[in-house]
Write an enzyme that holds these catalytic residues in place. Structure first.
Site, PDB file in Angstrom:
ATOM      1  N   ARG A   1      27.661  73.810   8.543  1.00  0.00           N
ATOM      2  CA  ARG A   1      26.930  73.445   9.776  1.00  0.00           C
ATOM      3  C   ARG A   1      25.463  73.854   9.653  1.00  0.00           C
ATOM      4  NH1 ARG A   1      27.180  76.469  14.082  1.00  0.00           N
ATOM      5  NH2 ARG A   1      29.389  76.958  13.926  1.00  0.00           N
TER       6      ARG A   1
ATOM      7  N   TYR B   1      11.249  54.623  23.925  1.00  0.00           N
ATOM      8  CA  TYR B   1      12.669  54.336  23.759  1.00  0.00           C
ATOM      9  C   TYR B   1      13.398  54.733  25.040  1.00  0.00           C
ATOM     10  CZ  TYR B   1      17.446  54.610  22.249  1.00  0.00           C
ATOM     11  OH  TYR B   1      18.805  54.458  22.179  1.00  0.00           O
TER      12      TYR B   1
ATOM     13  N   ASP C   1       7.303  59.969  17.811  1.00  0.00           N
ATOM     14  CA  ASP C   1       8.445  59.153  17.402  1.00  0.00           C
ATOM     15  C   ASP C   1       7.875  58.010  16.567  1.00  0.00           C
ATOM     16  OD1 ASP C   1      10.479  57.293  17.120  1.00  0.00           O
ATOM     17  OD2 ASP C   1      11.286  57.585  19.138  1.00  0.00           O
TER      18      ASP C   1
ATOM     19  N   LYS D   1      17.454  53.604  11.796  1.00  0.00           N
ATOM     20  CA  LYS D   1      16.707  52.337  11.714  1.00  0.00           C
ATOM     21  C   LYS D   1      16.208  52.116  10.287  1.00  0.00           C
ATOM     22  CE  LYS D   1      17.372  52.736  16.152  1.00  0.00           C
ATOM     23  NZ  LYS D   1      18.613  52.310  16.744  1.00  0.00           N
TER      24      LYS D   1
HETATM   25  C1  LIG Z   1      12.185  54.361  18.783  1.00  0.00           C
HETATM   26  C2  LIG Z   1      13.537  55.006  18.869  1.00  0.00           C
HETATM   27  N1  LIG Z   1      13.602  56.324  19.000  1.00  0.00           N
HETATM   28  C3  LIG Z   1      14.807  56.957  19.086  1.00  0.00           C
HETATM   29  C4  LIG Z   1      15.988  56.248  19.083  1.00  0.00           C
HETATM   30  C5  LIG Z   1      17.308  56.978  19.176  1.00  0.00           C
HETATM   31  O1  LIG Z   1      17.885  57.015  17.923  1.00  0.00           O
HETATM   32  P1  LIG Z   1      19.493  57.064  17.672  1.00  0.00           P
HETATM   33  O2  LIG Z   1      20.060  55.794  18.193  1.00  0.00           O
HETATM   34  O3  LIG Z   1      19.556  57.217  16.190  1.00  0.00           O
HETATM   35  O4  LIG Z   1      19.986  58.253  18.416  1.00  0.00           O
HETATM   36  C6  LIG Z   1      15.954  54.869  18.950  1.00  0.00           C
HETATM   37  C7  LIG Z   1      17.218  54.093  18.941  1.00  0.00           C
HETATM   38  O5  LIG Z   1      17.225  52.909  19.180  1.00  0.00           O
HETATM   39  C8  LIG Z   1      14.702  54.231  18.842  1.00  0.00           C
HETATM   40  O6  LIG Z   1      14.612  52.893  18.730  1.00  0.00           O
END
Ligand SMILES: Cc1ncc(COP(=O)(O)O)c(C=O)c1O
Length: 384
Positions: free
Chosen positions: A52, A104, A177, A202
């Site tokens: 972990r 997001y 992000d 992604k």
């Molecule tokens: C720009 C962005 N940030 C964060 C996330 C969250 O990621 P996860 O789905 O891997 O938890 C996403 C998911 O679509 C995203 O598009």
């Protein structure tokens, strides 16, 4: 004479050139062990006790990510949301944070819920306007400025260097992000950010078969130690197989992102000329309000994500998505296959997304096939 520094594409293709010292294998093994043997004198000299905290399968993808982002250290998480929420959970209770209105959606919802119960005090601004960001930060009080660029799903661009200057002047950290930009196109740490987060689900993985997240920091300080603790203590860890697959995906990151960018630019230009399209949101088009900043802070392309607004409103947009044959009607982004999504249906009430918007994640298929499929779907809107 020293050789020249290697290009990031070379580092990624060779996964930093690591081989297995025991066998010479050019791909490292998948480590499934959850526990590691102690030395007879009760020490853990090999540095690992329990997976972990100490999964050896993380070493290589984390090191590659650190090299690609130009950071000091990286951590993999079970998802992008786990990575992002670890950052906020590591701030003091009730911390003031500034975040973008366009971001997001699930993270915006999470921040609102955390604010409602007093865990955080999140304030949302138009992060594309540096003056709004400057007005929102509270010197000595704001703990963190969170930005996303290009931001889902309007592909709003935030000036990372300006945001870093504003956050640091107030004594706050800047976290970015950078999921849509990827380290191929933007290196936020070099522009002054303290932390970079990815939904590695992604582009980093790129094959729509792993959910993963990552954080990379510009330095390993006391806040970084808290993030390390948040992962091992909170337990939102990536599985060993997922970590192995993520590294395999990252080896083709540059090829995939370069192809997706080139195709997205062509698709954006084709869609801008289509009579059934109201507007195209893509930072690579000079008409996009963030084009100038994007041209400065993104190298080699403007990303594989764009959105189109369809004439005829929500019903026409949903009908267009229903008529595509090649694009898959699915959420998520950054995979090798192209996806289309009616975003307002996902985000629900309170979303800043117009109801006529379709989000397009451009994969690595032939761009003419993708354009022909969209054209046919849109032409159907004109001729129901
Ligand atoms: C720009 C962005 N940030 C964060 C996330 C969250 O990621 P996860 O789905 O891997 O938890 C996403 C998911 O679509 C995203 O598009």
């Amino acid at each position: 004479m020293p050789r020249r520094p290697l290009h990031p594409a070379t580092l990624a293709a060779q996964a930093l050139g690591w081989t297995d010292p025991a066998t010479g294998a050019v791909v490292l093994p998948l480590y499934t062990a959850t526990t590691f043997e102690r030395d007879p004198d009760n020490q853990y000299r090999r540095g690992r006790g329990y997976a972990r905290a100490d999964n050896p399968g993380y070493d290589q993808p984390q090191a590659l990510l650190t090299a690609l982002e130009g950071g000091a250290a990286s951590l993999l998480f079970a998802s992008g949301m786990a990575a992002a929420s670890a950052v906020f959970a590591s701030l003091p209770v009730g911390a003031h944070v500034v975040a973008p209105r366009v971001m997001y959606w699930a993270l915006r919802r999470w921040l609102n819920a955390a604010t409602a119960k007093g865990a955080l005090a999140a304030e949302f601004v138009d992060a594309a306007a540096p003056d709004e960001l400057r007005a929102a930060v509270r010197p000595g009080q704001t703990s963190l400025v969170w930005i996303e660029t290009p931001a889902n799903p309007l592909w709003t661009i935030t000036d990372i260097a300006a945001a870093a200057e504003i956050a640091h002047a107030a004594g706050a950290l800047l976290a970015v992000d950078s999921t849509a930009a990827t380290p191929v196109l933007t290196r936020p740490l070099a522009l002054g950010a303290d932390l970079v987060m990815h939904s590695a689900t992604k582009y980093l993985n790129g094959h729509s078969d792993v959910i993963a997240g990552s954080l990379t920091a510009s330095r390993t300080d006391e806040f970084w130690d808290r993030l390390v603790m948040a992962r091992s203590g909170g337990g939102a860890i990536l599985g060993s197989l997922e970590s192995y697959l993520l590294l395999r995906g990252m080896r083709t990151l540059h090829l995939r992102v370069e192809r997706a960018c080139r195709s997205a630019q062509r698709i954006a230009e084709a869609m801008a000329a289509h009579p059934e399209v109201l507007s195209v949101l893509y930072p690579g088009l000079p008409s996009h309000p963030g084009h100038g900043v994007a041209a400065r802070q993104m190298q080699g392309g403007f990303g594989g994500m764009l959105s189109i607004r369809v004439k005829g409103g929500e019903a026409a947009a949903i009908a267009t998505a229903a008529r595509v044959e090649l694009w898959k009607r699915a959420t998520s982004l950054g995979g090798v296959e192209s996806l289309v999504e009616h975003r307002a249906s996902v985000e629900g009430p309170g979303s800043p997304v117009p109801p006529d918007l379709l989000r397009l994640s451009v994969g690595i298929e032939d761009p003419d096939d993708l354009i022909a499929d969209l054209d046919a779907a849109l032409d159907g809107a004109a001729d129901p």
